[in-house]
Design a protein around this motif. Structure first.
Motif, PDB file in Angstrom:
ATOM      1  N   ALA A  52       0.831  -1.208   0.000  1.00 47.73           N
ATOM      2  CA  ALA A  52       0.000   0.000   0.000  1.00 47.73           C
ATOM      3  C   ALA A  52       0.868   1.262   0.000  1.00 47.73           C
ATOM      4  O   ALA A  52       0.583   2.229  -0.727  1.00 47.73           O
ATOM      5  N   ILE A  53       1.922   1.269   0.799  1.00 45.39           N
ATOM      6  CA  ILE A  53       2.813   2.445   0.840  1.00 45.39           C
ATOM      7  C   ILE A  53       3.522   2.605  -0.493  1.00 45.39           C
ATOM      8  O   ILE A  53       3.689   3.730  -1.002  1.00 45.39           O
ATOM      9  N   THR A  55       2.425   1.655  -3.419  1.00 43.35           N
ATOM     10  CA  THR A  55       1.433   2.135  -4.385  1.00 43.35           C
ATOM     11  C   THR A  55       1.206   3.634  -4.231  1.00 43.35           C
ATOM     12  O   THR A  55       1.084   4.370  -5.220  1.00 43.35           O
ATOM     13  N   GLN A  56       1.146   4.092  -2.985  1.00 34.73           N
ATOM     14  CA  GLN A  56       0.979   5.527  -2.752  1.00 34.73           C
ATOM     15  C   GLN A  56       2.155   6.315  -3.327  1.00 34.73           C
ATOM     16  O   GLN A  56       1.969   7.380  -3.936  1.00 34.73           O
ATOM     17  N   SER A  59       1.892   7.016  -7.000  1.00 35.69           N
ATOM     18  CA  SER A  59       0.764   7.806  -7.491  1.00 35.69           C
ATOM     19  C   SER A  59       1.243   9.126  -8.088  1.00 35.69           C
ATOM     20  O   SER A  59       2.279   9.666  -7.702  1.00 35.69           O
ATOM     21  N   GLN A  63      -1.625  13.530  -2.490  1.00 37.24           N
ATOM     22  CA  GLN A  63      -2.795  13.287  -1.654  1.00 37.24           C
ATOM     23  C   GLN A  63      -4.021  13.222  -2.538  1.00 37.24           C
ATOM     24  O   GLN A  63      -3.937  13.390  -3.767  1.00 37.24           O
ATOM     25  N   ASP A  64      -5.166  13.016  -1.935  1.00 34.81           N
ATOM     26  CA  ASP A  64      -6.402  12.951  -2.710  1.00 34.81           C
ATOM     27  C   ASP A  64      -6.673  14.288  -3.405  1.00 34.81           C
ATOM     28  O   ASP A  64      -6.598  15.356  -2.766  1.00 34.81           O
ATOM     29  N   ARG A  99       8.662  11.070  -2.577  1.00 29.16           N
ATOM     30  CA  ARG A  99       8.383   9.727  -3.098  1.00 29.16           C
ATOM     31  C   ARG A  99       9.422   8.728  -2.598  1.00 29.16           C
ATOM     32  O   ARG A  99       9.108   7.621  -2.163  1.00 29.16           O
ATOM     33  N   ARG A 102       8.970   7.577   0.972  1.00 30.98           N
ATOM     34  CA  ARG A 102       7.912   6.581   1.131  1.00 30.98           C
ATOM     35  C   ARG A 102       8.346   5.214   0.611  1.00 30.98           C
ATOM     36  O   ARG A 102       7.972   4.176   1.169  1.00 30.98           O
TER      37      ARG A 102
END
Length: 406
Positions: A52-53, A55-56, A59, A63-64, A99, A102
């Motif tokens: 999950a991290i 994948t974030q 992105s 953020q959204d 990036r 993370r």
């Protein structure tokens, strides 16, 4: 003579397990115990967190995104029909290094999942080793109790014959029968202990059969003072937690400036009722200041977590070294105790043979023979347990060294 106990065949079947079952290795027993304990989901959850991290971090936005819509009108004031529509999409952007930070966190979490898997298997190996050797010790006591009962019955039969022949008094026969009853009580206690130990092992692993072979191979450093290996599961897991805290601290540091926001949208304006509407494109950029006072709590918390993990690593290393030293001393002590037990057993057996010969010749009484039998029985039990202790001490040394059955 006392009748044989009916429970003995049942215990024998319990201790040997199902005759058709295949032999179980220590590694297989550990795997079965892990499956029963349902520990695998913990490792799976950690790997999913890492995915999950990652994948974030891959992105396009930090953020959204957000949609902003604004409407202006003079309907309730001037009434001239002026109105304005505005719609914007806010896109948080990555700053250099965010990036990568993370991705480092994702790598640390992934590594933690691997060390957690080894740690869980090592911890379960310790529990299986302990339960298996407890059952082996119970079997050893049961074997000695059976041997003692057999010897006591043989002596009772001899005393009965000599009593019938008039060579011994009836009180000697009563004394021999009391001794046999005492050995039957000891056997019953040993049977209960063996059943309890095997039940605990079965509850842990799901099988009655003890690992074959139960005695493990000695470590390469068996002739020297044991040294804690760097890949010990406890140390590896603590190192993984420290690496995660270090990566989290770095992420908090690069995130202290926040995320700039790129806003894209359009605006439609109508100045008077009936007038043509004017359309326009809008682009906005929002840059956070990243004040130190605002990010200080998060930075301090991350630094505290890192310090706690570092302290925890030092504590665990010290405890693991102490456990290893204790296991090494225990193994040396077990070897010395076995040597003493062997000499004691030999002397007790020699004394018992002489006492039996003297009893057969009528040179000593039954009480003296029974005392010699008691000393020989204690020496035999001690020798049996000291031999088993060799294997258990080696298992504890391997456990302290972080050896995982494969």
């Amino acid at each position: 003579m006392s009748r044989p106990l009916l429970i003995i065949p049942l215990i024998g079947l319990l201790l040997t397990g199902a005759g058709s079952a295949a032999a179980t290795t220590l590694a297989e027993a550990v795997g079965a115990a892990l499956a029963l304990a349902e520990q695998t989901p913990r490792v799976t959850a950690a790997r999913r967190e890492a995915d999950a991290i990652r994948t974030q971090a891959g992105s396009l936005v930090a953020q959204d995104p957000a949609l902003r819509v604004k409407y202006l009108s003079d309907e309730l004031t001037e009434g001239g029909g002026a109105n304005e529509w505005e719609a914007m999409v806010d896109l948080p952007l990555w700053l250099p290094g965010q990036r990568g930070a993370r991705r480092e966190v994702a790598g640390a979490v992934d590594s933690q999942a691997g060390t957690l898997e080894r740690l869980l298997r090592w911890e379960m190996a310790g529990r299986v080793r302990q339960a298996a050797w407890e059952a082996a010790f119970a079997e050893g006591r049961l074997r000695q109790a059976e041997i003692a009962l057999e010897a006591s019955r043989a002596l009772e039969a001899t005393v009965a014959k000599r009593t019938t022949a008039g060579e011994l008094a009836r009180v000697d026969l009563l004394m021999a029968r009391q001794e046999t009853l005492g050995r039957e009580v000891d056997l019953q206690s040993a049977q209960v202990e063996a059943r309890r130990a095997h039940d605990a092992y079965r509850q842990l692993t799901g099988t009655d059969r003890l690992p074959e072979p139960l005695t493990e191979s000695p470590p390469p450093t068996s002739d020297t003072a044991p040294v804690l290996p760097p890949n010990h599961p406890l140390l590896a897991d603590s190192d993984g937690a420290l690496a995660r805290a270090r990566a989290d601290r770095k992420q908090v540091g690069v995130d202290r400036r926040g995320h700039p926001t790129l806003s894209l949208g359009g605006k439609r304006t109508q100045e008077l009722r009936g007038a043509d509407a004017l359309d326009s494109l809008q682009i906005e950029v929002s840059m956070p200041f990243g004040l130190a006072s605002q990010s200080a709590p998060a930075l301090a918390s991350a630094e505290r977590t890192y310090t706690e993990r570092l302290t925890e690593l030092h504590r665990i290393r010290l405890e693991a070294e102490q456990a290893l030293a204790s296991a090494g001393i225990e193994r040396l002590g077990a070897a010395e105790a076995l040597s003493v037990a062997e000499r004691r057993h030999a002397l007790a057996q020699d004394a018992l043979r002489l006492m039996r010969r003297a009893f057969d010749l009528g040179e000593t009484d039954l009480a003296e023979l029974l005392r010699a039998e008691e000393r020989a029985r204690e020496a035999s039990m001690d020798l049996e347990l000291r031999r088993l202790e060799q294997g258990r001490a080696l298992a504890r040394l391997n456990q302290a060294l972080g050896v995982i059955p494969e």
